[in-house]
Scaffold this motif. Sequence first.
Motif, PDB file in Angstrom:
ATOM      1  N   LEU A 103     -15.296   0.929  20.149  1.00  0.00           N
ATOM      2  CA  LEU A 103     -16.598   1.580  20.225  1.00  0.00           C
ATOM      3  C   LEU A 103     -16.434   2.971  20.837  1.00  0.00           C
ATOM      4  CD1 LEU A 103     -19.515   0.501  19.565  1.00  0.00           C
ATOM      5  CD2 LEU A 103     -19.776   0.134  22.026  1.00  0.00           C
ATOM      6  N   GLY A 110     -21.714   2.164  17.202  1.00  0.00           N
ATOM      7  CA  GLY A 110     -20.431   2.375  16.536  1.00  0.00           C
ATOM      8  C   GLY A 110     -20.299   3.740  15.918  1.00  0.00           C
ATOM      9  N   ALA A 120     -16.096  -0.248  16.409  1.00  0.00           N
ATOM     10  CA  ALA A 120     -16.949  -1.211  17.107  1.00  0.00           C
ATOM     11  C   ALA A 120     -16.146  -2.226  17.911  1.00  0.00           C
ATOM     12  CB  ALA A 120     -17.853  -1.931  16.110  1.00  0.00           C
ATOM     13  N   LEU A 121     -15.287  -3.011  17.251  1.00  0.00           N
ATOM     14  CA  LEU A 121     -14.681  -4.169  17.912  1.00  0.00           C
ATOM     15  C   LEU A 121     -13.317  -3.878  18.519  1.00  0.00           C
ATOM     16  CD1 LEU A 121     -15.676  -6.960  15.342  1.00  0.00           C
ATOM     17  CD2 LEU A 121     -16.982  -6.010  17.252  1.00  0.00           C
ATOM     18  N   THR A 178     -23.780  -6.491  13.438  1.00  0.00           N
ATOM     19  CA  THR A 178     -23.631  -5.067  13.756  1.00  0.00           C
ATOM     20  C   THR A 178     -24.733  -4.524  14.658  1.00  0.00           C
ATOM     21  OG1 THR A 178     -24.896  -4.367  11.811  1.00  0.00           O
ATOM     22  CG2 THR A 178     -22.524  -4.693  11.524  1.00  0.00           C
ATOM     23  N   ILE A 183     -22.870  -6.136  19.151  1.00  0.00           N
ATOM     24  CA  ILE A 183     -21.622  -5.384  19.258  1.00  0.00           C
ATOM     25  C   ILE A 183     -21.153  -5.316  20.713  1.00  0.00           C
ATOM     26  CG2 ILE A 183     -20.655  -3.038  19.098  1.00  0.00           C
ATOM     27  CD1 ILE A 183     -22.043  -2.641  16.512  1.00  0.00           C
ATOM     28  N   PRO A 186     -17.884  -8.128  21.786  1.00  0.00           N
ATOM     29  CA  PRO A 186     -17.005  -8.067  20.606  1.00  0.00           C
ATOM     30  C   PRO A 186     -16.622  -9.435  20.036  1.00  0.00           C
ATOM     31  CG  PRO A 186     -16.288  -6.487  22.246  1.00  0.00           C
ATOM     32  CD  PRO A 186     -17.350  -7.319  22.899  1.00  0.00           C
ATOM     33  N   SER A 189     -19.639 -10.834  18.209  1.00  0.00           N
ATOM     34  CA  SER A 189     -19.853 -10.062  16.991  1.00  0.00           C
ATOM     35  C   SER A 189     -18.829 -10.428  15.924  1.00  0.00           C
ATOM     36  CB  SER A 189     -19.770  -8.565  17.312  1.00  0.00           C
ATOM     37  OG  SER A 189     -19.890  -7.798  16.135  1.00  0.00           O
TER      38      SER A 189
END
Length: 649
Positions: A103, A110, A120-121, A178, A183, A186, A189
């Motif tokens: 991120l 993101g 993001a992850l 998302t 998010i 992680p 998500s």
Amino acid sequence: MATDANREGIEATHDTSPEVVEEKTSKEHDFAAVNSGSGSDVEVPLRGPNGEEYPTEEELKTLRRVKGPINWIIYTIAFIELCERFAYYGTTAVFVNFISEPLPAGSTTGAGGTDLQAGALGQGQQASTGLVLFNSFWSYLMPLVGGWVADAYWGKYKTIHAAVVIAMFGHIILIVSTLPPVIANPKGSLGCFSLGLIFFGIGVGFFKANISPMIAEQYESQQPRAIIKVLKSGERVVVDPIITISVIYMRYYFFINVGSLVGSISMVYAEKYVGFWLSFTLPTALFFCCPVVLLAFKNKYVRRPATGSVLGKAIALVVLSMKGRWSLNPITTIRHMREPGFFERVKPSKIPKSERPDWMTFDDHWVDEVRRGFKACSVFVWYPIYWLSYNQLNNNLVSQAATMILNGVPNDVVNNLDPIALLIFIPIVDKFVYPALRRVGLNLTPIKKITGGFAIGTLSMVAAAVTQHYIYMESPCRSVSGYGYVTDCKEALGLPADAAESQYKSPLSVWIQTPAYILIAFAEICASITGLEYAFTKAPKNMRGFITGIFWFSQAFASAIGQAFVPLATDPYLVWLYVTIAIISALGGIGFWFNFSKLDSEEEALNALPDSLFKGSQNQNEDFAAIEAAQAEQEKIRRAQGLDKNLAP
């Protein structure tokens, strides 16, 4: 009762000599007489029941071939596929960054803006490669199920509707994964994202197995056989349905890439400047167009009903022919399966009526169709080797782009050079290259095109390997590592977090990837489009969904093979990754041609097989007398055109 009637009708054909059927047909239909000596000396033009003129054996060899008229309704199905591909590629285009990149600082969605990398992850390249390959595997495994369900129970039209509902549910789960609050966790998500992939892939697979055969069936019902046409110039040409179907699939693939291109580019920018939630939401919204168009033109479409499962009968034919020939040595078993007369000996006419199994409720012509379908499947066995090079554009080439100078261009937008090249070159090949080749008498058969696809795919991986080599050689970190790679070049050089990319990346522009993507596009024109055409034209009519599923399953198998290359999908081994795939693709192309060059000579005869009386267990109320008459006419045409002599036993 209906089943018995069906079986008796078909068995009547088994026990009736071709001469009797032909005599009956010639009395009932105003069909042109053909000299019965050689089967090819024509006294008068070959004409069909509606006055159309069929080409003779000599005309098939000498006259130029052209496409037939394409009905506008075909383009509505192509538009449906455009919307689905927008939804698919718009969503999957951002998978790599969503999974692999962390991120960005200060972002909750993101989005990275102009200067930061969207992410993001933060799970890394190996995790993203693995999940992207799983998605590809799952999405291309499901066509096997979707094709079989359509053939046996629902029909293509209903199955496509079911596919849209399932895929929509998967899209919604992906959107949830998302959302900024999701998010922030992680692991949660990633779990939600993985669940969404399951439903997403089922819907995609059911859709893919049925939309491509459905589009060609709209034309097939209009003109199933080659006919003669006299142009305004006075030139006599052959209007070839196979060429027309090839053109339909070229244009269908053009629509696919319009959706792919617009979806990928727009969603990559949505990811970079707004967030991943928008990149997943907009494709879902456009996906709603699919059921709307399907329902709007429902009464205009040729909608072939399900015929009941015939897969078991096809497999039983193979088992019966292999009786007493199985071996623990797989090479021996394969040799027996490929021996001359393998399917000929299990035709109903070759087996006394008292010895036929109960499941043998079909005629000889269906056995010929099954043989042709198995030949297509054997062609598709080689496709995973071709797909290995193609699959690189969705994962490793995206990561390769991130290591070069981007100048604000998102790294996952560069692979859209592939659909851009397709949108440029498909019309050129369709309108100019293929017609020019036909004018000089060179008709490229599917086997030749596919072989060319292997060769061009090999060249694309050579280009990728050369690019990767220079990325390492030109890296600013060569002063730290002789091969130009360290885990974090920016940190190794002591640069600040906001350092310009030119300070820690290779000075090569990302656009030097262009040759690799253009070559992949040409390989698709040769192999991917031709594969769809081959699946449709070679499958039995009551197994088209399943055979198309086999074609797409080759992509799933390639994704599974691709998992073996994941350990090479990291620095500093990437040059070896591309070189290895290039070598495998080159050897695969050579093996493919040597294996199928003989089948290539049967192309015309395979396409001209008469329709079988056998329509499946759910279509018993057939007019068998009319079907027998039409079948006899088709046999007469084949003999007159010399196509009955071109099939291997």
